[in-house]
Design a protein around this motif. Structure first.
Motif, PDB file in Angstrom:
ATOM      1  N   TYR A  24       0.866  -1.180   0.000  1.00 58.17           N
ATOM      2  CA  TYR A  24       0.000   0.000   0.000  1.00 58.17           C
ATOM      3  C   TYR A  24       0.899   1.224   0.000  1.00 58.17           C
ATOM      4  O   TYR A  24       2.128   1.114   0.062  1.00 58.17           O
TER       5      TYR A  24
ATOM      6  N   VAL B 130       1.901   5.157   1.566  1.00 58.69           N
ATOM      7  CA  VAL B 130       1.841   6.082   2.692  1.00 58.69           C
ATOM      8  C   VAL B 130       2.316   7.443   2.198  1.00 58.69           C
ATOM      9  O   VAL B 130       3.386   7.551   1.591  1.00 58.69           O
TER      10      VAL B 130
ATOM     11  N   PRO C 176     -12.387   6.914   6.407  1.00 55.93           N
ATOM     12  CA  PRO C 176     -11.567   7.138   5.209  1.00 55.93           C
ATOM     13  C   PRO C 176     -11.807   8.505   4.582  1.00 55.93           C
ATOM     14  O   PRO C 176     -12.857   9.133   4.775  1.00 55.93           O
TER      15      PRO C 176
ATOM     16  N   LEU D 104      -4.782   9.046  -3.042  1.00 62.17           N
ATOM     17  CA  LEU D 104      -5.009   7.895  -2.184  1.00 62.17           C
ATOM     18  C   LEU D 104      -6.419   7.918  -1.606  1.00 62.17           C
ATOM     19  O   LEU D 104      -6.909   8.982  -1.213  1.00 62.17           O
TER      20      LEU D 104
ATOM     21  N   CYS E  86      -7.754   6.660   1.649  1.00 57.41           N
ATOM     22  CA  CYS E  86      -6.881   6.376   2.779  1.00 57.41           C
ATOM     23  C   CYS E  86      -7.511   6.771   4.110  1.00 57.41           C
ATOM     24  O   CYS E  86      -8.650   7.246   4.171  1.00 57.41           O
TER      25      CYS E  86
ATOM     26  N   SER F 185      -3.040   7.961   9.438  1.00 54.96           N
ATOM     27  CA  SER F 185      -2.360   6.838  10.094  1.00 54.96           C
ATOM     28  C   SER F 185      -1.804   7.193  11.462  1.00 54.96           C
ATOM     29  O   SER F 185      -1.328   6.313  12.173  1.00 54.96           O
TER      30      SER F 185
ATOM     31  N   PHE G  61      -0.944   9.915   5.739  1.00 54.47           N
ATOM     32  CA  PHE G  61      -2.100   9.180   5.232  1.00 54.47           C
ATOM     33  C   PHE G  61      -1.660   7.789   4.794  1.00 54.47           C
ATOM     34  O   PHE G  61      -0.634   7.625   4.141  1.00 54.47           O
ATOM     35  N   GLU G  62      -2.472   6.779   5.127  1.00 50.83           N
ATOM     36  CA  GLU G  62      -2.169   5.391   4.784  1.00 50.83           C
ATOM     37  C   GLU G  62      -3.299   4.833   3.937  1.00 50.83           C
ATOM     38  O   GLU G  62      -4.463   4.834   4.344  1.00 50.83           O
ATOM     39  N   GLU G  63      -2.965   4.357   2.755  1.00 51.06           N
ATOM     40  CA  GLU G  63      -3.953   3.805   1.841  1.00 51.06           C
ATOM     41  C   GLU G  63      -4.656   2.620   2.485  1.00 51.06           C
ATOM     42  O   GLU G  63      -4.029   1.788   3.157  1.00 51.06           O
TER      43      GLU G  63
END
Length: 275
Positions: free
Chosen positions: A197, A199, A227, A248, A250, A253, A272-274
């Motif tokens: 994924y 970030v 999200p 993304l 996401c 995170s 941000f984390e997908e």
């Protein structure tokens, strides 16, 4: 181009219909955040309709995690009332997810949903003038798709926020990989493959009162669990692959603090984390 963040997905409150569905791969799957739950058409041409009881503000639609090729097109029409014949807004036919066709990168593009957890898939998107609508119609055409069908995992639609000043230079994009290495007794390096994924790290270092208030709303309202969609280079026609890499679907995170480094100027680092 200033970054865009859609943090309140109006599609979640819409009733969806599609021109075609393949068996149990129904259009309602576009309302979940499980990447393996997809809507699949039975051909390379399809239409999605999103209808709301009350009007919603829209100026973008995106389809994260789809199998569309670089030549696929999208057309989004928004209607003031669901029964209207003439749209209030119409993007016309545009490229859905333009990118440089790099070939079959580890098979991720041809595999479609099987590759969504391993960095595969593309993002389709369309931006248009802010309009109050009760219905969106999204037409997709991908005649060059060798899979023989259109497939997607999520629908995002609604209004987005852009700060007055863009993110500071130094944004970082990490292609994260949760694979684990193990060295055997014979010296071989074996890998247990894990999900992949992206970030994205950015910093907003020049926010005034209005942008600080909106960011605070996002941090409180979305938290770490809800999200959002972010695009750091929206509509970048000169480098479409740059746009693809830096958009993304996401979640935040980590918790972020809003600092006050200068009088009436606010700053915040964001990660941000997908999904």
């Amino acid at each position: 181009m200033t970054l865009r963040i859609l943090y309140d997905n109006a599609a979640d409150t819409a009733t969806l219909t599609a021109s075609t569905e393949a068996g149990s791969l129904v259009v309602e799957n576009l309302l979940t955040d499980i990447k393996s739950e997809v809507w699949r058409a039975t051909a390379t041409t399809a239409a999605i309709e999103a209808e709301w009881t009350d009007p919603v503000m829209c100026r973008m639609a995106a389809i994260p995690f789809c199998n569309l090729t670089s030549t696929a097109t999208i057309r989004v029409r928004g209607y003031t009332n669901a029964a209207d014949v003439s749209p209030a807004v119409d993007t016309g036919t545009i490229l859905a997810c333009a990118y440089d066709p790099l070939g079959s990168w580890f098979g991720t593009r041809p595999l479609g949903v099987n590759a969504f957890s391993y960095g595969g898939g593309t993002y389709a998107r369309a931006y248009f003038a802010a309009t109050w609508v009760r219905k969106l119609v999204i037409d997709i055409v991908d005649d060059d798709n060798t899979s023989g069908y259109v497939e997607a995992s999520r629908l995002v639609a609604g209004d987005y926020w852009s700060p007055q000043y863009n993110a500071s230079q130094g944004a970082e994009l990490l292609p994260a990989d949760d694979s684990k290495h193990d060295r055997s007794d014979s010296g071989d390096l074996r890998t247990k493959r894990g999900p992949q994924y992206r970030v994205l790290n950015i910093s907003l270092d020049a926010m005034f009162t209005a942008d600080r208030a909106r960011l605070y709303e996002i941090l409180r309202g979305n938290g770490l669990y809800r999200p959002l969609f972010i695009s750091l280079f929206p509509g970048n026609e000169s480098d479409p692959l740059l746009e693809q890499a830096h958009q993304l679907y996401c979640k935040l995170s980590s918790k972020s603090a809003i600092a006050l480094p200068l009088f009436s100027i606010y700053a915040a680092p964001l990660e941000f984390e997908e999904i």
